[in-house]
Scaffold this motif. Sequence first.
Motif, PDB file in Angstrom:
ATOM      1  N   MET A  16      57.389  43.756  25.481  1.00 28.51           N
ATOM      2  CA  MET A  16      58.929  43.155  25.313  1.00 28.51           C
ATOM      3  C   MET A  16      59.338  43.019  26.642  1.00 28.51           C
ATOM      4  O   MET A  16      60.209  41.791  26.806  1.00 28.51           O
ATOM      5  N   LYS A  17      59.139  43.721  27.696  1.00 26.60           N
ATOM      6  CA  LYS A  17      59.645  43.543  29.006  1.00 26.60           C
ATOM      7  C   LYS A  17      59.261  42.173  29.602  1.00 26.60           C
ATOM      8  O   LYS A  17      59.736  41.613  30.254  1.00 26.60           O
ATOM      9  N   THR A  18      57.607  41.894  29.342  1.00 23.44           N
ATOM     10  CA  THR A  18      57.250  40.750  29.910  1.00 23.44           C
ATOM     11  C   THR A  18      57.890  39.481  29.440  1.00 23.44           C
ATOM     12  O   THR A  18      58.293  38.368  29.894  1.00 23.44           O
ATOM     13  N   LYS A  19      58.280  39.322  28.028  1.00 27.94           N
ATOM     14  CA  LYS A  19      58.870  38.490  27.422  1.00 27.94           C
ATOM     15  C   LYS A  19      60.214  38.123  27.959  1.00 27.94           C
ATOM     16  O   LYS A  19      60.686  37.128  28.195  1.00 27.94           O
ATOM     17  N   ILE A  20      61.002  39.227  28.267  1.00 26.55           N
ATOM     18  CA  ILE A  20      62.387  38.953  28.931  1.00 26.55           C
ATOM     19  C   ILE A  20      61.986  38.534  30.423  1.00 26.55           C
ATOM     20  O   ILE A  20      62.846  37.680  30.803  1.00 26.55           O
ATOM     21  N   VAL A  21      61.252  38.876  31.027  1.00 22.57           N
ATOM     22  CA  VAL A  21      60.794  38.713  32.493  1.00 22.57           C
ATOM     23  C   VAL A  21      60.686  37.092  32.511  1.00 22.57           C
ATOM     24  O   VAL A  21      61.083  36.239  33.150  1.00 22.57           O
ATOM     25  N   TYR A  22      59.692  36.590  31.497  1.00 25.56           N
ATOM     26  CA  TYR A  22      59.322  35.306  31.386  1.00 25.56           C
ATOM     27  C   TYR A  22      60.589  34.489  31.092  1.00 25.56           C
ATOM     28  O   TYR A  22      60.730  33.421  31.628  1.00 25.56           O
ATOM     29  N   PHE A  23      61.618  34.897  29.911  1.00 21.32           N
ATOM     30  CA  PHE A  23      62.580  34.332  29.706  1.00 21.32           C
ATOM     31  C   PHE A  23      63.710  33.956  30.988  1.00 21.32           C
ATOM     32  O   PHE A  23      64.024  33.073  31.199  1.00 21.32           O
ATOM     33  N   LEU A  24      63.617  35.101  31.422  1.00 21.14           N
ATOM     34  CA  LEU A  24      64.811  35.143  32.789  1.00 21.14           C
ATOM     35  C   LEU A  24      64.185  34.088  33.826  1.00 21.14           C
ATOM     36  O   LEU A  24      64.797  33.443  34.521  1.00 21.14           O
ATOM     37  N   GLY A  25      62.764  34.367  34.184  1.00 26.07           N
ATOM     38  CA  GLY A  25      62.179  33.217  35.002  1.00 26.07           C
ATOM     39  C   GLY A  25      62.282  32.033  34.659  1.00 26.07           C
ATOM     40  O   GLY A  25      62.469  31.102  35.536  1.00 26.07           O
ATOM     41  N   LEU A  26      62.156  31.496  33.356  1.00 20.72           N
ATOM     42  CA  LEU A  26      62.411  30.209  33.185  1.00 20.72           C
ATOM     43  C   LEU A  26      63.861  29.840  33.245  1.00 20.72           C
ATOM     44  O   LEU A  26      64.098  28.826  33.574  1.00 20.72           O
TER      45      LEU A  26
END
Length: 114
Positions: A1-11
Amino acid sequence: MKTKIVYFLGLQLLIFILIFIVYGKINLVTYANMSFYVGGIITFFGMMTYVLSGGFFDFFTESTRKVFTPKHFKKDASEMRLPSEIFSFPHKPIIALGLSSLFCMCIALFVYYS
């Protein structure tokens, strides 16, 4: 779940950087435009990997190799990998990331027009 949030914020960070590079100012319209471009490209890439990994082009590739390969290269052509074997990485996270960007674009357009 953390990686999805990190990818979304990076995007989202990438979208804001591209807004400043292309438009020079930030408002809802420029955010909606850039998130549409970035989200559309990522979603398209995810859908293409889904189609290729599903084996849709395997029959076409195999038959093209049989027809257009010279006789002395038939063995080499039969040992070549199919497109579904090459594109075997997961496509669902890529599609979800692109659709989340498009969803943010829809929210920005809803706020802009209301």
